[in-house]
Write a protein that holds these residues in place. Structure first.
Motif, mmCIF file in Angstrom:
data_model
loop_
_atom_site.group_PDB
_atom_site.id
_atom_site.type_symbol
_atom_site.label_atom_id
_atom_site.label_comp_id
_atom_site.label_asym_id
_atom_site.label_seq_id
_atom_site.Cartn_x
_atom_site.Cartn_y
_atom_site.Cartn_z
ATOM 1 N N GLU A 63 0.919 -1.051 -0.043
ATOM 2 C CA GLU A 63 0.049 0.029 -0.119
ATOM 3 C C GLU A 63 0.727 1.281 0.207
ATOM 4 O OE1 GLU A 63 -3.528 2.210 0.087
ATOM 5 O OE2 GLU A 63 -3.511 0.008 -0.315
ATOM 6 N N ARG A 64 1.833 1.350 0.956
ATOM 7 C CA ARG A 64 2.801 2.507 0.758
ATOM 8 C C ARG A 64 3.642 2.638 -0.528
ATOM 9 N NH1 ARG A 64 2.849 0.857 6.358
ATOM 10 N NH2 ARG A 64 4.587 -0.417 6.510
ATOM 11 N N ALA A 65 3.913 1.525 -0.820
ATOM 12 C CA ALA A 65 4.688 1.639 -2.234
ATOM 13 C C ALA A 65 3.688 2.043 -3.589
ATOM 14 C CB ALA A 65 5.097 0.061 -2.658
ATOM 15 N N GLY A 66 2.544 1.768 -3.395
ATOM 16 C CA GLY A 66 1.794 1.956 -4.327
ATOM 17 C C GLY A 66 1.305 3.665 -4.227
ATOM 18 N N GLN A 67 1.154 3.778 -3.035
ATOM 19 C CA GLN A 67 0.699 5.356 -2.928
ATOM 20 C C GLN A 67 2.067 6.445 -3.314
ATOM 21 O OE1 GLN A 67 -2.045 6.767 -1.519
ATOM 22 N NE2 GLN A 67 -3.251 5.043 -1.143
ATOM 23 N N ALA A 68 3.194 5.690 -2.781
ATOM 24 C CA ALA A 68 4.196 6.524 -3.269
ATOM 25 C C ALA A 68 4.494 6.672 -4.687
ATOM 26 C CB ALA A 68 5.564 5.881 -2.746
ATOM 27 N N VAL A 69 4.023 5.709 -5.728
ATOM 28 C CA VAL A 69 4.058 5.721 -7.088
ATOM 29 C C VAL A 69 2.809 6.719 -7.413
ATOM 30 C CG1 VAL A 69 3.467 4.693 -9.167
ATOM 31 C CG2 VAL A 69 4.791 3.261 -7.330
ATOM 32 N N ASN A 83 3.519 -8.976 -7.741
ATOM 33 C CA ASN A 83 3.713 -7.839 -6.964
ATOM 34 C C ASN A 83 3.950 -6.619 -7.407
ATOM 35 O OD1 ASN A 83 2.729 -9.505 -4.782
ATOM 36 N ND2 ASN A 83 4.954 -9.526 -3.926
ATOM 37 N N ASN A 84 4.449 -6.428 -8.315
ATOM 38 C CA ASN A 84 4.790 -5.088 -9.268
ATOM 39 C C ASN A 84 3.279 -4.796 -9.660
ATOM 40 O OD1 ASN A 84 5.951 -3.503 -11.913
ATOM 41 N ND2 ASN A 84 6.941 -3.483 -9.714
ATOM 42 N N GLY A 85 2.459 -5.649 -9.995
ATOM 43 C CA GLY A 85 1.325 -5.364 -10.461
ATOM 44 C C GLY A 85 0.271 -4.727 -9.603
ATOM 45 N N GLY A 86 0.633 -5.446 -8.272
ATOM 46 C CA GLY A 86 -0.127 -5.075 -7.088
ATOM 47 C C GLY A 86 0.134 -3.586 -6.766
ATOM 48 N N ASP A 87 1.392 -3.213 -6.791
ATOM 49 C CA ASP A 87 1.733 -1.816 -6.624
ATOM 50 C C ASP A 87 1.106 -0.769 -7.779
ATOM 51 O OD1 ASP A 87 3.477 -2.575 -4.695
ATOM 52 O OD2 ASP A 87 5.416 -2.444 -5.915
ATOM 53 N N GLY A 88 0.847 -1.372 -8.904
ATOM 54 C CA GLY A 88 0.045 -0.909 -9.936
ATOM 55 C C GLY A 88 -1.252 -0.463 -9.716
ATOM 56 N N TYR A 89 -2.181 -1.550 -9.022
ATOM 57 C CA TYR A 89 -3.428 -1.375 -8.752
ATOM 58 C C TYR A 89 -3.646 -0.579 -7.429
ATOM 59 C CZ TYR A 89 -4.499 -5.240 -11.837
ATOM 60 O OH TYR A 89 -4.520 -6.327 -12.927
ATOM 61 N N VAL A 90 -2.706 -0.335 -6.570
ATOM 62 C CA VAL A 90 -2.758 0.376 -5.320
ATOM 63 C C VAL A 90 -2.593 1.976 -5.900
ATOM 64 C CG1 VAL A 90 -1.638 1.426 -3.468
ATOM 65 C CG2 VAL A 90 -1.866 -1.245 -3.747
ATOM 66 N N ALA A 103 -1.253 -8.995 -4.104
ATOM 67 C CA ALA A 103 -1.503 -8.356 -5.501
ATOM 68 C C ALA A 103 -3.140 -8.795 -5.563
ATOM 69 C CB ALA A 103 -0.615 -9.216 -6.517
ATOM 70 N N ALA A 104 -3.520 -9.902 -5.201
ATOM 71 C CA ALA A 104 -4.847 -9.894 -5.397
ATOM 72 C C ALA A 104 -5.850 -9.353 -4.474
ATOM 73 C CB ALA A 104 -5.189 -11.341 -4.841
ATOM 74 N N THR A 105 -5.301 -8.776 -3.492
ATOM 75 C CA THR A 105 -5.807 -7.871 -2.254
ATOM 76 C C THR A 105 -6.180 -6.535 -3.097
ATOM 77 O OG1 THR A 105 -5.399 -9.050 -0.388
ATOM 78 C CG2 THR A 105 -5.847 -6.941 -0.083
ATOM 79 N N ALA A 106 -4.726 -5.922 -3.499
ATOM 80 C CA ALA A 106 -4.878 -4.903 -4.310
ATOM 81 C C ALA A 106 -5.695 -4.738 -5.360
ATOM 82 C CB ALA A 106 -3.037 -4.560 -4.750
ATOM 83 N N PHE A 107 -5.935 -5.811 -6.121
ATOM 84 C CA PHE A 107 -6.756 -5.642 -7.145
ATOM 85 C C PHE A 107 -8.034 -5.661 -6.624
ATOM 86 C CE2 PHE A 107 -9.370 -8.676 -10.028
ATOM 87 C CZ PHE A 107 -9.590 -7.741 -11.117
ATOM 88 N N ALA A 108 -8.514 -6.391 -5.598
ATOM 89 C CA ALA A 108 -9.898 -6.296 -5.170
ATOM 90 C C ALA A 108 -10.282 -5.072 -4.863
ATOM 91 C CB ALA A 108 -10.040 -7.363 -4.366
ATOM 92 N N ALA A 109 -9.224 -4.136 -4.177
ATOM 93 C CA ALA A 109 -9.749 -3.021 -3.691
ATOM 94 C C ALA A 109 -9.744 -1.803 -4.653
ATOM 95 C CB ALA A 109 -8.566 -2.491 -2.899
ATOM 96 N N PHE A 110 -9.386 -2.212 -6.084
ATOM 97 C CA PHE A 110 -9.318 -1.015 -6.982
ATOM 98 C C PHE A 110 -10.863 -1.258 -7.763
ATOM 99 C CE2 PHE A 110 -9.197 -0.309 -11.639
ATOM 100 C CZ PHE A 110 -8.975 0.978 -11.574
ATOM 101 N N GLN A 111 -11.645 -0.255 -7.584
ATOM 102 C CA GLN A 111 -12.931 -0.252 -8.101
ATOM 103 C C GLN A 111 -12.714 0.525 -9.664
ATOM 104 O OE1 GLN A 111 -15.406 -1.515 -6.400
ATOM 105 N NE2 GLN A 111 -13.952 -2.264 -5.010
ATOM 106 N N GLY A 112 -12.907 -0.410 -10.461
ATOM 107 C CA GLY A 112 -12.651 0.207 -11.765
ATOM 108 C C GLY A 112 -12.635 -0.947 -12.765
ATOM 109 N N PRO A 113 -12.871 -0.507 -14.155
ATOM 110 C CA PRO A 113 -12.631 -1.538 -15.260
ATOM 111 C C PRO A 113 -11.093 -1.846 -15.470
ATOM 112 C CG PRO A 113 -13.111 0.577 -16.138
ATOM 113 C CD PRO A 113 -13.233 0.664 -14.826
ATOM 114 N N VAL A 114 -10.955 -2.969 -15.871
ATOM 115 C CA VAL A 114 -9.519 -3.581 -16.164
ATOM 116 C C VAL A 114 -9.355 -4.068 -17.500
ATOM 117 C CG1 VAL A 114 -7.525 -4.922 -15.537
ATOM 118 C CG2 VAL A 114 -8.908 -3.489 -13.689
ATOM 119 N N ALA A 115 -8.995 -3.925 -18.331
ATOM 120 C CA ALA A 115 -8.742 -4.099 -19.564
ATOM 121 C C ALA A 115 -7.546 -5.084 -19.984
ATOM 122 C CB ALA A 115 -8.897 -3.176 -20.855
ATOM 123 N N PRO A 116 -7.588 -6.041 -20.988
ATOM 124 C CA PRO A 116 -6.262 -6.721 -21.534
ATOM 125 C C PRO A 116 -5.188 -5.751 -21.903
ATOM 126 C CG PRO A 116 -8.359 -7.449 -22.349
ATOM 127 C CD PRO A 116 -8.528 -6.288 -21.934
#
Length: 495
Positions: free
Chosen positions: A34-40, A62-69, A96-109
């Motif tokens: 969470e802190r990493a993604g917020q820093a990004v 996990n890099n993707g998890g940072d991205g979702y945060v 990473a799954a937790t971060a994805f679940a917390a993101f409320q928005g569409p995700v495209a391929p």
């Protein structure tokens, strides 16, 4: 963060161990993400306030998890965000799954991402742990972003850069800036990763320094904090012989300039006395250009042996403009037998290309007394197997070479690495690109010799010389020639 921790370089493998140790200590691993993604997100808003859209590209780990945060944080402050995923985000595990679940928005391929004018790309695909070529769909995305000339903010390291070696794995983003966490990785400092990462920001996300230090290897960024305790003492009793007597071998009458550069640099870098050891046919050419540097005729082994009867003369620089390979080998053997310190540069290194083991045998065992200063081509002459091994990073090549030669190795370049026989390694980062000019290496060799003759151990002498050389280049300024460098050498750093 503690100053010593600031200098750490952590391999991706060791960073994985650090993350595990942090979680085992009771820290929330998702809290760190969470802190990493917020820093990004904060970096993206600060650096790109005019972005029309943040295109966040999320990978399968996990890099993707940072991205979702980061995407969620950007969305919460009203930024326009579009998220694209490599693989099925529903298959994510752990944090990473937790971060994805917390993101409320569409995700495209990922394959559907079409760069638009005004996009800022947040690259959260792979980070520093990549150890294989990127998939074709990632390579195509990288190329599309490159063609669209869009700014990229990389999370941890631009995707496609190997975090251990700095090499490109198939294709890689060229980032305007990179956000990494806690410590730099080799890929941030070694070429071409150093260039591809752009401006680097290191964020402390809360892992205790004790955990970093426990799991770190012996790699650091070269700073005065590393070698300050080895600096030569300055007291009221200091005189020229306390500061040491350095000798530099000159080449023949037609090739004397390189050795004079080394000699003058040695004097400027603090040696109490410097003598240029010149063939008799080169004495007039050298005498016409020397004032503070002394001059001594040396034509053969007998002359050198007689000179070595003076025990005060302990440190030599051999190689710049020297030319004579047979004489080099004889002189090096004699210096080793007489227990002298030696900086071997340029022609001195090339003289042993046919049988490097002979050189290593001269200095095998006991305390280190040798400093080697090769560029990549010279390195390959002494260590052809290490140079040819593409699985090794530049740091690893230098470490293995230092162990084999029982000497300090300065593997030069825009990402100069300094290594010791005991495994310590430093990467230098203060040298400007305009130091890549003829004669610059000759100046560095003389500076290393000056530090050795003042009593510094070979590794510390080499590291401090590389750093002061970089500072001299910065002060002399763009457009410098090697003749400008000795006058730009500054006193020892005091802060």
């Amino acid at each position: 963060m503690h100053q010593e921790i600031d200098t750490l370089i952590i391999t991706p493998a060791d960073m994985g161990h650090i993350d595990q140790a942090a979680a085992a200590s009771g820290l929330s691993s998702y809290g760190l993400m969470e802190r990493a993604g917020q820093a990004v997100a904060a970096t993206a808003l600060r650096r790109f306030p005019g972005a029309l859209r943040f295109a966040v590209l999320c990978g399968p780990g996990n890099n993707g998890g940072d991205g979702y945060v980061a995407a969620r944080a950007l969305q919460e402050v009203g930024a326009c965000v579009a998220v694209y995923a490599l693989g099925d985000p529903g298959a994510l595990k752990g944090d990473a799954a937790t971060a994805f679940a917390a993101f409320q928005g569409p995700v495209a391929p990922l394959v559907s991402y079409a760069p638009q004018p005004g996009d800022v790309v947040i690259d959260a695909l792979f980070g520093a742990g990549l150890a294989r070529d990127v998939p074709d769909e990632v390579a195509k995305t990288i190329e599309a972003v490159r063609r669209a000339v869009l700014p990229v903010l990389a999370v941890d390291l631009p995707s496609g850069v190997d975090g251990r070696t700095g090499q490109v794995r198939g294709a890689a983003f060229e980032a305007a800036a990179t956000v990494t966490f806690m410590c730099r990785k080799p890929g941030h400092l070694l070429l071409p990763g150093k260039t591809l990462a752009g401006e680097l920001e290191v964020f402390d996300i809360g892992i205790p320094a004790r955990i970093l230090a426990r799991h770190a290897d012996h790699m650091r960024v070269n700073t005065p904090a590393i070698w300050r305790l080895a600096l030569p003492p300055q007291t009221g009793a200091t005189h020229k012989y306390v500061r040491g007597h350095l000798a530099v071998f000159s080449g023949p009458a037609t090739a004397t300039g390189a050795a004079r550069l080394s000699a003058m640099a040695g004097l400027r870098a603090g040696a109490g006395l410097v003598t240029l050891l010149s063939p008799r046919d080169a004495l007039p050419a050298n005498a016409a250009h020397l004032t503070a540097v002394m001059l001594k005729a040396i034509d053969n082994e007998a002359d050198l042996a007689a000179l070595l009867d003076d025990e005060r003369l302990k440190t030599f620089v051999l190689g710049p403009g020297f030319g004579d390979a047979e004489k080099t080998r004889a002189y090096v053997k004699l210096l080793a037998e007489r227990d002298r310190h030696l900086v071997l540069d340029a022609d001195g290194i090339s003289a042993f290309r046919d049988d490097p083991a002979v050189l290593f045998s001269f200095f095998a065992g006991g305390r280190a007394r040798l400093v080697l200063t090769p560029h990549d081509g010279e390195f390959a002459r002494l260590f052809p197997d290490l140079a040819a091994d593409k699985t090794l990073s530049k740091i690893e090549r230098a470490q293995k070479a230092a162990s084999r030669s029982n000497g300090a190795v300065i593997l030069k370049g825009a990402d100069t690495v300094i290594a010791a026989p005991d495994g310590r390694a430093l990467v230098n980062e203060n040298a400007p690109h305009w130091l890549a000019t003829a004669g610059s290496g000759d100046v560095l060799a003389g500076m290393v010799g000056a530090h050795l003759t003042q009593g510094m151990p070979p590794f510390e002498a080499a590291a401090s010389a590389v750093w002061r050389h970089g500072e001299a280049g910065r002060i002399a300024g763009e457009g410098l020639t090697a003749e400008d460098l000795p006058d730009a050498i500054q006193p020892w750093p005091v802060a």
